[in-house]
Design an enzyme around this catalytic site. Structure first.
Site, PDB file in Angstrom:
ATOM      1  N   CYS A  71       0.833  -1.207   0.000  1.00  0.00           N
ATOM      2  CA  CYS A  71       0.000   0.000   0.000  1.00  0.00           C
ATOM      3  C   CYS A  71       0.870   1.261   0.000  1.00  0.00           C
ATOM      4  CB  CYS A  71      -0.921  -0.006   1.227  1.00  0.00           C
ATOM      5  SG  CYS A  71      -2.053   1.393   1.240  1.00  0.00           S
ATOM      6  N   CYS A  75       0.278   5.008   6.924  1.00  0.00           N
ATOM      7  CA  CYS A  75      -0.350   4.798   8.234  1.00  0.00           C
ATOM      8  C   CYS A  75       0.642   4.089   9.163  1.00  0.00           C
ATOM      9  CB  CYS A  75      -1.627   3.980   8.083  1.00  0.00           C
ATOM     10  SG  CYS A  75      -2.684   4.564   6.733  1.00  0.00           S
ATOM     11  N   CYS A  78       0.398   0.365  10.290  1.00  0.00           N
ATOM     12  CA  CYS A  78      -0.071  -0.676   9.366  1.00  0.00           C
ATOM     13  C   CYS A  78       1.035  -1.541   8.765  1.00  0.00           C
ATOM     14  CB  CYS A  78      -0.887  -0.037   8.249  1.00  0.00           C
ATOM     15  SG  CYS A  78      -1.656  -1.308   7.216  1.00  0.00           S
ATOM     16  N   CYS A 115     -16.302  -9.662   5.792  1.00  0.00           N
ATOM     17  CA  CYS A 115     -15.694  -8.351   5.547  1.00  0.00           C
ATOM     18  C   CYS A 115     -14.430  -8.520   4.715  1.00  0.00           C
ATOM     19  CB  CYS A 115     -15.290  -7.690   6.857  1.00  0.00           C
ATOM     20  SG  CYS A 115     -16.626  -7.571   8.037  1.00  0.00           S
ATOM     21  N   CYS A 146     -19.425  -6.676   3.797  1.00  0.00           N
ATOM     22  CA  CYS A 146     -18.726  -5.465   4.213  1.00  0.00           C
ATOM     23  C   CYS A 146     -17.422  -5.405   3.433  1.00  0.00           C
ATOM     24  CB  CYS A 146     -18.441  -5.530   5.714  1.00  0.00           C
ATOM     25  SG  CYS A 146     -17.434  -4.156   6.314  1.00  0.00           S
ATOM     26  N   CYS A 206     -19.438   1.564   8.860  1.00  0.00           N
ATOM     27  CA  CYS A 206     -18.647   0.943   9.934  1.00  0.00           C
ATOM     28  C   CYS A 206     -17.439   1.843  10.123  1.00  0.00           C
ATOM     29  CB  CYS A 206     -18.229  -0.469   9.511  1.00  0.00           C
ATOM     30  SG  CYS A 206     -17.051  -1.224  10.655  1.00  0.00           S
ATOM     31  N   ARG A 278     -17.755  -2.886  18.136  1.00  0.00           N
ATOM     32  CA  ARG A 278     -16.974  -4.098  17.860  1.00  0.00           C
ATOM     33  C   ARG A 278     -15.660  -4.116  18.636  1.00  0.00           C
ATOM     34  NH1 ARG A 278     -17.477  -7.376  13.493  1.00  0.00           N
ATOM     35  NH2 ARG A 278     -18.540  -5.717  12.376  1.00  0.00           N
TER      36      ARG A 278
HETATM   37  N1  SAM Z   1      -6.691   0.415   3.093  1.00  0.00           N
HETATM   38  C1  SAM Z   1      -7.968   0.619   3.608  1.00  0.00           C
HETATM   39  C2  SAM Z   1      -8.029   1.737   4.611  1.00  0.00           C
HETATM   40  O1  SAM Z   1      -7.031   2.080   5.199  1.00  0.00           O
HETATM   41  O2  SAM Z   1      -9.123   2.277   4.799  1.00  0.00           O
HETATM   42  C3  SAM Z   1      -8.594  -0.615   4.213  1.00  0.00           C
HETATM   43  C4  SAM Z   1      -7.763  -1.556   5.045  1.00  0.00           C
HETATM   44  S1  SAM Z   1      -7.081  -0.921   6.567  1.00  0.00           S
HETATM   45  C5  SAM Z   1      -5.977  -2.192   7.015  1.00  0.00           C
HETATM   46  C6  SAM Z   1      -8.457  -1.012   7.711  1.00  0.00           C
HETATM   47  C7  SAM Z   1      -8.230  -0.562   9.120  1.00  0.00           C
HETATM   48  O3  SAM Z   1      -7.497  -1.542   9.836  1.00  0.00           O
HETATM   49  C8  SAM Z   1      -7.442   0.700   9.360  1.00  0.00           C
HETATM   50  O4  SAM Z   1      -8.195   1.848   9.169  1.00  0.00           O
HETATM   51  C9  SAM Z   1      -7.053   0.559  10.811  1.00  0.00           C
HETATM   52  O5  SAM Z   1      -8.013   1.184  11.630  1.00  0.00           O
HETATM   53  C10 SAM Z   1      -7.039  -0.956  11.032  1.00  0.00           C
HETATM   54  N2  SAM Z   1      -5.669  -1.434  11.312  1.00  0.00           N
HETATM   55  C11 SAM Z   1      -4.661  -1.575  10.421  1.00  0.00           C
HETATM   56  N3  SAM Z   1      -3.535  -1.984  11.030  1.00  0.00           N
HETATM   57  C12 SAM Z   1      -3.818  -2.112  12.339  1.00  0.00           C
HETATM   58  C13 SAM Z   1      -3.063  -2.483  13.478  1.00  0.00           C
HETATM   59  N4  SAM Z   1      -1.767  -2.788  13.396  1.00  0.00           N
HETATM   60  N5  SAM Z   1      -3.663  -2.507  14.680  1.00  0.00           N
HETATM   61  C14 SAM Z   1      -4.981  -2.176  14.783  1.00  0.00           C
HETATM   62  N6  SAM Z   1      -5.748  -1.814  13.741  1.00  0.00           N
HETATM   63  C15 SAM Z   1      -5.186  -1.768  12.531  1.00  0.00           C
HETATM   64 FE1  SF4 Z   2      -2.839   1.220   3.360  1.00  0.00          FE
HETATM   65 FE2  SF4 Z   2      -2.757   0.102   5.734  1.00  0.00          FE
HETATM   66 FE3  SF4 Z   2      -3.194   2.693   5.536  1.00  0.00          FE
HETATM   67 FE4  SF4 Z   2      -5.115   0.951   4.719  1.00  0.00          FE
HETATM   68  S1  SF4 Z   2      -4.364   1.238   6.812  1.00  0.00           S
HETATM   69  S2  SF4 Z   2      -4.383   2.799   3.655  1.00  0.00           S
HETATM   70  S3  SF4 Z   2      -3.794  -0.701   3.974  1.00  0.00           S
HETATM   71  S4  SF4 Z   2      -1.313   1.632   4.935  1.00  0.00           S
END
Ligand code: SAM
Ligand code: SF4
Ligand code: DTB
Length: 334
Positions: A71, A75, A78, A115, A146, A206, A278
């Site tokens: 990606c 973030c 992530c 989901c 979802c 959500c 949740r």
């Molecule tokens: N890429 C899309 C986005 O960011 O909206 C969808 C997938 S993203 C992985 C979905 C959510 O997973 C993120 O918004 C975050 O809140 C949660 N998430 C990702 N990594 C995480 C982590 N290490 N611990 C807890 N929640 C996490």
């Molecule tokens: Fe990409 Fe992870 Fe951020 Fe979703 S949460 S936009 S997968 S870096």
């Protein structure tokens, strides 16, 4: 108690009638909830929960990563960001058949919602066609659907709705003030715009966040106050405990005190009384006692299955055993 916290005019613990749903929660009012003595907070959360839900029913969703890794976003939490060395390999979008087979498994294991998550900043229109096909297939199995695909335009949201999508997950993640410490590649405002498009298309929202990222209590309060003052509350509010993944900038964050997580769940329950709250990521590292307190605080939904998107979740056997011991049962789809 009310005398000590006059700003909490919502105090109706013990009353049989549910309070009307409010969309004007101030930061001070949410702070007053967080500052309550723990037994008082739990009593209020449990009261609101019982006024609106069957207190032993838990909604069960299963997650599948349909497009993993690589990606472009930054973030900080992530494991799927291409900017960090986390050992997550970038993969192509899964085939429609594979997704359908996984959804069948989830259904036979007892999930009522499926989901699908993609590690995209936003979907390309060609990818969206493929996802719409997956949504149609999963829906035809009788599961709620979802997806979480990143930012959406209004037109993309309408296409997803037309394919039968029930819920779109898009988290605010944290408070507006702390957000910039965690993500620089898209703004809080971008997120709110996507939520508006999803809502306008008639898809259930959500939306929640993550705690334990180094934010202050005031940030947790700000996140809940923002969610609770949206024009319509998200139907589903995931509260994630940060999963600390090696290679991400947040890998070495100190663990958040579990009772502070429980307080965040309780504040979500009280301020968004009709939403499903949740108990989301982080259960793998959470004691059963903490999880039980989260259910008592009004959490009524979990991710079920051995994996979240890329990180472990308690296996179905462990979860079934925990639910049995607590006397909880799966909620019928609504
Ligand atoms: N890429 C899309 C986005 O960011 O909206 C969808 C997938 S993203 C992985 C979905 C959510 O997973 C993120 O918004 C975050 O809140 C949660 N998430 C990702 N990594 C995480 C982590 N290490 N611990 C807890 N929640 C996490
Ligand atoms: Fe990409 Fe992870 Fe951020 Fe979703 S949460 S936009 S997968 S870096
Ligand atoms: C949400 O709020 N949490 C889920 C779901 N929505 C998509 C994702 C949690 C991901 C945890 C890290 C991982 O497994 O990659």
């Amino acid at each position: 108690m009310q005398r000590l916290i006059p700003e909490l005019w919502c105090d109706n613990a013990g009353a049989a009638e549910p309070m009307p749903v409010r969309h004007d929660w101030t930061q001070a009012q949410v702070r007053a909830l967080f500052d309550l003595p723990f037994p008082e907070l739990m009593y209020r959360a449990q009261t609101v929960h019982r006024q609106n839900f069957d207190a032993v029913a838990v909604q069960i969703s299963t997650l599948l990563s349909i497009k993993t890794g690589g990606c472009p976003e930054d973030c900080a939490y992530c494991p799927q960001s291409a900017r960090y060395e986390t050992g997550v390999r970038a993969e192509k979008l899964m085939s429609r058949d594979t997704v359908l087979a996984q959804a069948r498994c989830a259904k036979s294991a007892g999930a009522s919602r499926f989901c699908m998550g993609a590690a995209w900043r936003e979907p390309k229109d060609r990818d969206l066609d493929a996802v719409c096909g997956m949504v149609e297939d999963v829906k035809a199995l009788g599961l709620e659907t979802c997806v979480t695909l990143g930012m959406l335009t209004a037109a993309q949201a309408r296409r997803l709705k037309a394919s039968g999508l029930d819920y779109y997950n898009h988290n605010l993640d944290t408070s507006p003030e702390f957000y910039g410490e965690i993500i620089t590649t898209r703004t809080y405002r971008d997120r709110l715009a996507t939520l508006d498009h999803v809502r306008a298309a008639g898809i259930h929202v959500c939306c929640g966040g993550i705690v334990g990222m180094g934010e202050t209590r005031e940030d947790r309060i700000g996140m809940i106050a923002t969610l609770a003052s949206l024009p319509a509350h998200p139907e589903s509010v995931p509260i994630n405990m940060l999963v600390r993944v090696a290679g991400t900038p947040l890998a070495d964050q100190p663990k958040l005190e579990p009772l502070e997580f429980v307080r965040t769940v309780a504040a979500a329950r009280i301020t968004m009384p009709r939403s499903m709250v949740r108990l989301s990521a982080g259960r793998e590292d959470m004691s059963e006692e903490t999880q039980a307190l989260c259910f008592l605080a009004g959490a009524n939904s979990i991710f079920y299955g051995p994996k979240l998107l890329t990180t472990p979740n308690p296996g179905p056997d462990r979860d079934r055993e925990l639910m049995d011991r607590l006397g909880l049962r799966p909620m019928e789809p609504i």
